[in-house]
Design an enzyme around this catalytic site. Structure first.
Site: not given
Ligand SMILES: NC(=O)c1ccc[n+]([C@@H]2O[C@H](COP(=O)([O-])OP(=O)(O)OC[C@H]3O[C@@H](n4cnc5c(N)ncnc54)[C@H](O)[C@@H]3O)[C@@H](O)[C@H]2O)c1
Length: 406
Positions: A123, A150, A214, A218, A270, A274
């Site tokens: 996001t 999640e 997005k 949210n 989020c 967000d």
């Molecule tokens: N969690 C949710 O419900 C959800 C839903 C929709 C969107 N999002 C968005 O998606 C994105 C990721 O969310 P998430 O919950 O999966 O995050 P998370 O923190 O669970 O996972 C992020 C992953 O990225 C890795 N990482 C960190 N820096 C990195 C880099 N430089 N290169 C490669 N990998 C790297 C971390 O090790 C981790 O495995 C965010 O922007 C979030 O806002 C999350």
């Protein structure tokens, strides 16, 4: 197709698994331990569908073409498509998302594979994809918002409510191809489970509009949570029956009886960040609601803390730090905000949280995972979500969970 997914959190891992049904997927993680676990088909996060898929792979009943690595250069070099699912935390000093992890992934990709198609699933702020195109002088980057929940991450990708891809007119072919990859993953499981194919709406929008979709989606959810929470605050202050009011309000089909369960506030990774990012994007644009929804969450936690403090407890127990009963993480959970307010008044707080080691100290509070010792010590037990376990100490429990869901 050879696909590399950067980041194996909720978003990255669920997408990697979805795509690995039909394609060769390399997932990148930052820790060897996580890579090693994933390569043995052990999920580092709690997610029913991912765990089911991995159990089936281990039992030889399912094939997934997924390999996890920490070797970023090799993974980006061999890719025909790079999907970025790195974190974008809200930076309270800059009042904007910290997008450096996304840029890291873009830069590392461009260094070894300058022409590969990049899809940002993280996001991002409104206008971010355009800024990336300009900063790196590239055209082959799309943004596709992720809508999963999640602990239902893979489920939501197997049964998506909609697919949105942000692309310019001349990128339509790439946008359709990416949308088709997501659809193909959802259909593969439907076919395997012998289910009727569901209709999945796909929308291809301008990248900036897709980014706005997005954040506005949210923020709408945060408004709804805050609305029912403030309804509950009113009812509690006036001695009214919250459940009756909600029931009557929600009988209007335009409002509907879903997603209306009061809580200590909206939370999780989020919604808090967000909404703040959308407010930051509103700079110079007239608004009342976006700011109000951010403030409302704080006002709600003040109210909940006050209700507890009015009981003059010596020891307050926190039953789970998580937001939802089936969750395994407590990033930005609302109960932590309430805890902080109670601690600021000098009241002793102890925590029952089985995902933490007993005796761990969290926010200066001891984790007491022995149920008997925990429940006996507390004068009040705070639970954002009720649980069967609390039945025996019901008299001590303070919750606003009326429906046991959301
Ligand atoms: N969690 C949710 O419900 C959800 C839903 C929709 C969107 N999002 C968005 O998606 C994105 C990721 O969310 P998430 O919950 O999966 O995050 P998370 O923190 O669970 O996972 C992020 C992953 O990225 C890795 N990482 C960190 N820096 C990195 C880099 N430089 N290169 C490669 N990998 C790297 C971390 O090790 C981790 O495995 C965010 O922007 C979030 O806002 C999350």
């Amino acid at each position: 197709m050879k696909i590399t997914v950067a980041g194996v959190g909720y978003v990255g891992l669920s997408l990697a698994v979805l795509l690995a049904q039909n394609h060769e997927v390399t997932a990148i993680t930052t820790t060897e331990e996580k890579a090693e676990k994933l390569n043995r088909w052990i999920s580092p996060i709690r997610d029913e569908e991912i765990e089911r898929f991995f159990a089936e792979v281990r039992a030889g009943e399912r094939e997934l073409h997924l390999h996890t690595t920490t070797d970023k250069a090799a993974a980006y070099r061999s890719a025909e498509l790079v999907v970025i699912a790195a974190p974008t935390n809200y930076d309270d000093k800059e009042h904007y998302f910290d997008t450096s992890a996304v840029e890291d992934a873009i830069e590392q990709t461009l260094a070894v594979n300058p022409d590969v198609l990049i899809v940002i699933k993280s996001t991002v702020p409104v206008g971010y994809t355009d800024s990336v195109r300009e900063k790196y002088g590239i055209d082959h980057v799309l943004f596709s918002p992720e809508f999963l929940r999640e602990s239902k991450a893979l489920y939501d990708n197997l049964h998506p409510s909609r697919i949105v891809v942000g692309a310019y007119d001349h990128q339509m072919e790439d946008a359709r191809m990416f949308a088709d990859l997501l659809l193909e993953g959802a259909r593969a499981e439907e076919t395997r489970a012998g289910q009727e194919p569901q209709e999945i709406r796909t929308l291809i929008a301008h990248p900036t509009e897709a980014e706005a979709i997005k954040l506005f989606a949210n923020t709408y959810l945060a408004v709804r949570v805050s609305y029912f929470n403030e309804l509950d605050t009113y009812a509690q202050m006036k001695g009214l029956n919250t459940a009756q009011i909600i029931e009557g309000v929600c009988l209007d089909p335009r409002i509907g009886g879903h997603y209306n369960n009061p809580s200590f506030g909206y939370g999780g990774y989020c919604l808090p960040k967000d909404t703040k990012q959308l407010l930051a994007n509103y700079r110079d644009v007239p608004q009342m609601m976006i700011e109000a929804v951010v403030k409302s969450n704080s006002v709600r936690k003040d109210f909940i803390a006050e209700q507890i403090l009015n009981k003059n407890p010596e020891t307050v127990g926190i039953y789970r730090l998580t937001m939802k009963s089936n969750s395994d993480n407590f990033r930005a959970s609302a109960i932590q905000g309430v805890m902080k307010r109670i601690l600021d008044k000098g009241v002793k707080v102890i925590i029952y949280e089985p995902t933490l080691e007993a005796e761990t100290v969290f926010m200066d509070c001891v984790v007491e995972n022995d149920w008997k010792r925990f429940s006996e010590q507390c004068d009040v037990i705070l639970a954002n979500r009720f649980d069967e376990r609390l039945e025996s100490v019901k008299d001590k429990v303070y919750t606003r969970d009326l429906y046991g869901r959301d």
